[in-house]
Design a protein around this motif. Structure first.
Motif, PDB file in Angstrom:
ATOM      1  N   ARG A  66       9.597   6.670  -4.352  1.00  0.00           N
ATOM      2  CA  ARG A  66       9.037   7.781  -3.589  1.00  0.00           C
ATOM      3  C   ARG A  66      10.157   8.693  -3.098  1.00  0.00           C
ATOM      4  O   ARG A  66      11.218   8.201  -2.696  1.00  0.00           O
ATOM      5  CB  ARG A  66       8.294   7.141  -2.437  1.00  0.00           C
ATOM      6  CG  ARG A  66       7.847   7.941  -1.312  1.00  0.00           C
ATOM      7  CD  ARG A  66       7.203   6.998  -0.292  1.00  0.00           C
ATOM      8  NE  ARG A  66       6.542   7.759   0.729  1.00  0.00           N
ATOM      9  CZ  ARG A  66       6.244   7.300   1.912  1.00  0.00           C
ATOM     10  NH1 ARG A  66       6.497   6.058   2.221  1.00  0.00           N
ATOM     11  NH2 ARG A  66       5.662   8.065   2.797  1.00  0.00           N
ATOM     12  N   GLU A  73       5.959  -0.257   9.047  1.00  0.00           N
ATOM     13  CA  GLU A  73       4.622  -0.721   8.659  1.00  0.00           C
ATOM     14  C   GLU A  73       4.713  -1.612   7.424  1.00  0.00           C
ATOM     15  O   GLU A  73       4.053  -2.655   7.348  1.00  0.00           O
ATOM     16  CB  GLU A  73       3.711   0.476   8.398  1.00  0.00           C
ATOM     17  CG  GLU A  73       2.266   0.063   8.172  1.00  0.00           C
ATOM     18  CD  GLU A  73       1.350   1.265   8.098  1.00  0.00           C
ATOM     19  OE1 GLU A  73       0.497   1.255   7.195  1.00  0.00           O
ATOM     20  OE2 GLU A  73       1.481   2.192   8.920  1.00  0.00           O
ATOM     21  N   LEU A  74       5.527  -1.224   6.447  1.00  0.00           N
ATOM     22  CA  LEU A  74       5.708  -2.014   5.230  1.00  0.00           C
ATOM     23  C   LEU A  74       6.273  -3.395   5.544  1.00  0.00           C
ATOM     24  O   LEU A  74       5.743  -4.410   5.084  1.00  0.00           O
ATOM     25  CB  LEU A  74       6.653  -1.274   4.260  1.00  0.00           C
ATOM     26  CG  LEU A  74       7.158  -2.088   3.072  1.00  0.00           C
ATOM     27  CD1 LEU A  74       6.052  -2.250   2.037  1.00  0.00           C
ATOM     28  CD2 LEU A  74       8.385  -1.425   2.458  1.00  0.00           C
ATOM     29  N   ASN A  92       0.805  -1.224   0.000  1.00  0.00           N
ATOM     30  CA  ASN A  92       0.000   0.000   0.000  1.00  0.00           C
ATOM     31  C   ASN A  92       0.836   1.271   0.000  1.00  0.00           C
ATOM     32  O   ASN A  92       0.386   2.303   0.475  1.00  0.00           O
ATOM     33  CB  ASN A  92      -0.941   0.003   1.210  1.00  0.00           C
ATOM     34  CG  ASN A  92      -1.959  -1.116   1.110  1.00  0.00           C
ATOM     35  OD1 ASN A  92      -2.417  -1.462   0.021  1.00  0.00           O
ATOM     36  ND2 ASN A  92      -2.296  -1.711   2.238  1.00  0.00           N
ATOM     37  N   TYR A  93       2.049   1.187  -0.489  1.00  0.00           N
ATOM     38  CA  TYR A  93       2.941   2.336  -0.605  1.00  0.00           C
ATOM     39  C   TYR A  93       3.448   2.429  -2.037  1.00  0.00           C
ATOM     40  O   TYR A  93       3.553   1.410  -2.722  1.00  0.00           O
ATOM     41  CB  TYR A  93       4.144   2.191   0.331  1.00  0.00           C
ATOM     42  CG  TYR A  93       3.829   2.395   1.784  1.00  0.00           C
ATOM     43  CD1 TYR A  93       3.679   3.676   2.305  1.00  0.00           C
ATOM     44  CD2 TYR A  93       3.698   1.311   2.643  1.00  0.00           C
ATOM     45  CE1 TYR A  93       3.396   3.866   3.652  1.00  0.00           C
ATOM     46  CE2 TYR A  93       3.422   1.496   3.987  1.00  0.00           C
ATOM     47  CZ  TYR A  93       3.276   2.785   4.480  1.00  0.00           C
ATOM     48  OH  TYR A  93       2.996   2.976   5.814  1.00  0.00           O
ATOM     49  N   ASP A 115       6.949   4.375   8.125  1.00  0.00           N
ATOM     50  CA  ASP A 115       6.390   3.697   6.952  1.00  0.00           C
ATOM     51  C   ASP A 115       7.148   2.404   6.666  1.00  0.00           C
ATOM     52  O   ASP A 115       6.554   1.393   6.283  1.00  0.00           O
ATOM     53  CB  ASP A 115       6.432   4.612   5.729  1.00  0.00           C
ATOM     54  CG  ASP A 115       5.491   5.798   5.838  1.00  0.00           C
ATOM     55  OD1 ASP A 115       4.680   5.861   6.784  1.00  0.00           O
ATOM     56  OD2 ASP A 115       5.579   6.687   4.961  1.00  0.00           O
ATOM     57  N   ARG A 116       8.465   2.421   6.860  1.00  0.00           N
ATOM     58  CA  ARG A 116       9.300   1.231   6.651  1.00  0.00           C
ATOM     59  C   ARG A 116       8.859   0.113   7.587  1.00  0.00           C
ATOM     60  O   ARG A 116       8.681  -1.038   7.165  1.00  0.00           O
ATOM     61  CB  ARG A 116      10.766   1.586   6.905  1.00  0.00           C
ATOM     62  CG  ARG A 116      11.684   0.379   6.933  1.00  0.00           C
ATOM     63  CD  ARG A 116      13.081   0.745   7.395  1.00  0.00           C
ATOM     64  NE  ARG A 116      13.171   1.168   8.779  1.00  0.00           N
ATOM     65  CZ  ARG A 116      13.198   0.357   9.829  1.00  0.00           C
ATOM     66  NH1 ARG A 116      13.093  -0.953   9.669  1.00  0.00           N
ATOM     67  NH2 ARG A 116      13.314   0.823  11.055  1.00  0.00           N
ATOM     68  N   ARG A 150       3.869   0.219  12.727  1.00  0.00           N
ATOM     69  CA  ARG A 150       4.741   1.399  12.757  1.00  0.00           C
ATOM     70  C   ARG A 150       5.588   1.468  14.028  1.00  0.00           C
ATOM     71  O   ARG A 150       6.619   2.116  14.051  1.00  0.00           O
ATOM     72  CB  ARG A 150       3.921   2.693  12.643  1.00  0.00           C
ATOM     73  CG  ARG A 150       3.178   2.840  11.349  1.00  0.00           C
ATOM     74  CD  ARG A 150       2.448   4.169  11.287  1.00  0.00           C
ATOM     75  NE  ARG A 150       3.362   5.268  11.048  1.00  0.00           N
ATOM     76  CZ  ARG A 150       3.889   5.571   9.861  1.00  0.00           C
ATOM     77  NH1 ARG A 150       3.611   4.831   8.821  1.00  0.00           N
ATOM     78  NH2 ARG A 150       4.696   6.594   9.730  1.00  0.00           N
ATOM     79  N   TRP A 177      12.868   4.371  -1.743  1.00  0.00           N
ATOM     80  CA  TRP A 177      12.359   5.610  -1.147  1.00  0.00           C
ATOM     81  C   TRP A 177      13.540   6.521  -0.863  1.00  0.00           C
ATOM     82  O   TRP A 177      14.623   6.052  -0.529  1.00  0.00           O
ATOM     83  CB  TRP A 177      11.621   5.322   0.149  1.00  0.00           C
ATOM     84  CG  TRP A 177      10.368   4.520  -0.010  1.00  0.00           C
ATOM     85  CD1 TRP A 177       9.718   4.184  -1.163  1.00  0.00           C
ATOM     86  CD2 TRP A 177       9.585   3.955   1.048  1.00  0.00           C
ATOM     87  NE1 TRP A 177       8.591   3.445  -0.876  1.00  0.00           N
ATOM     88  CE2 TRP A 177       8.492   3.296   0.473  1.00  0.00           C
ATOM     89  CE3 TRP A 177       9.708   3.945   2.431  1.00  0.00           C
ATOM     90  CZ2 TRP A 177       7.517   2.644   1.223  1.00  0.00           C
ATOM     91  CZ3 TRP A 177       8.760   3.288   3.188  1.00  0.00           C
ATOM     92  CH2 TRP A 177       7.667   2.649   2.577  1.00  0.00           C
TER      93      TRP A 177
END
Length: 186
Positions: A12, A32-33, A7-8, A29-30, A38, A181
């Motif tokens: 980016r 969570e990915l 979902n990213y 974000d990392r 998080r 990213w």
């Protein structure tokens, strides 16, 4: 193509003034990915169950050889037992993450692999990325739309890490489970 649901964005750049939380945001974000949380405490996780990441900071002297890889002198012992120097292909962060993503893409349970580039604008990005820049264009399946020709060094390295013959790696594309990213200051 792995079909992995992420979902990213695959590519980016977070842009803003120094101290505004770009790296902090990417770090959350990392987690969570990679871990689905998080606030994950990596010290308590079995990291072998997840994808992974590498973080690199660009600077004015950073080069393609640093980023992708190059031959470097490596100490060894020769046939007579004497200290000697040989040359080996030493991968950079791009190639290390790329290989891990490809290895995972060949499994039944592919994981995401992330390359974080801090301060991307501090280096000569065109020189650092070289032909790898072409791989950043992704198709609807999130795989590189345009493949690039792999150098002989890269073909041999990929064959040593992924198996098969160097000729099987004439072209390379970023798989859909590899994300890049970056941060840059305004």
């Amino acid at each position: 193509r792995t079909g992995i649901a992420i979902n990213y964005p695959r590519n980016r750049i977070l842009f803003g003034a120094p101290g505004t939380g770009k790296s902090f945001t990417l770090n959350g974000d990392r987690k969570e990915l990679l871990y689905g949380d998080r606030q994950a405490d990596e010290k308590t996780l079995d990291l072998s169950l997840y994808g992974s990441y590498e973080r690199v900071t660009f600077h004015p002297d950073y080069s393609y050889a640093n980023f992708v890889g190059t031959y470097k002198p490596v100490p060894c012992i020769d046939n007579n037992g004497n200290d000697a120097i040989t040359y080996e292909y030493v991968p950079g962060p791009f190639m290390r993450v790329y290989v891990k993503a490809l290895q995972s893409s060949r499994t039944d349970d592919p994981k995401p692999f992330l390359l974080i580039i801090e301060e991307i604008n501090r280096a000569n990005v065109a020189a650092v990325f070289g032909d790898v820049f072409q791989l950043l264009d992704r198709d609807d399946d999130e795989v590189s739309e345009y493949a690039i020709q792999a150098s002989e060094d890269i073909k041999k390295y990929l064959a040593s890490k992924l198996g098969g013959s160097p000729n099987e790696y004439n072209e390379i594309q970023i798989p859909d489970n590899m994300l890049i990213w970056a941060t840059m200051n305004s």
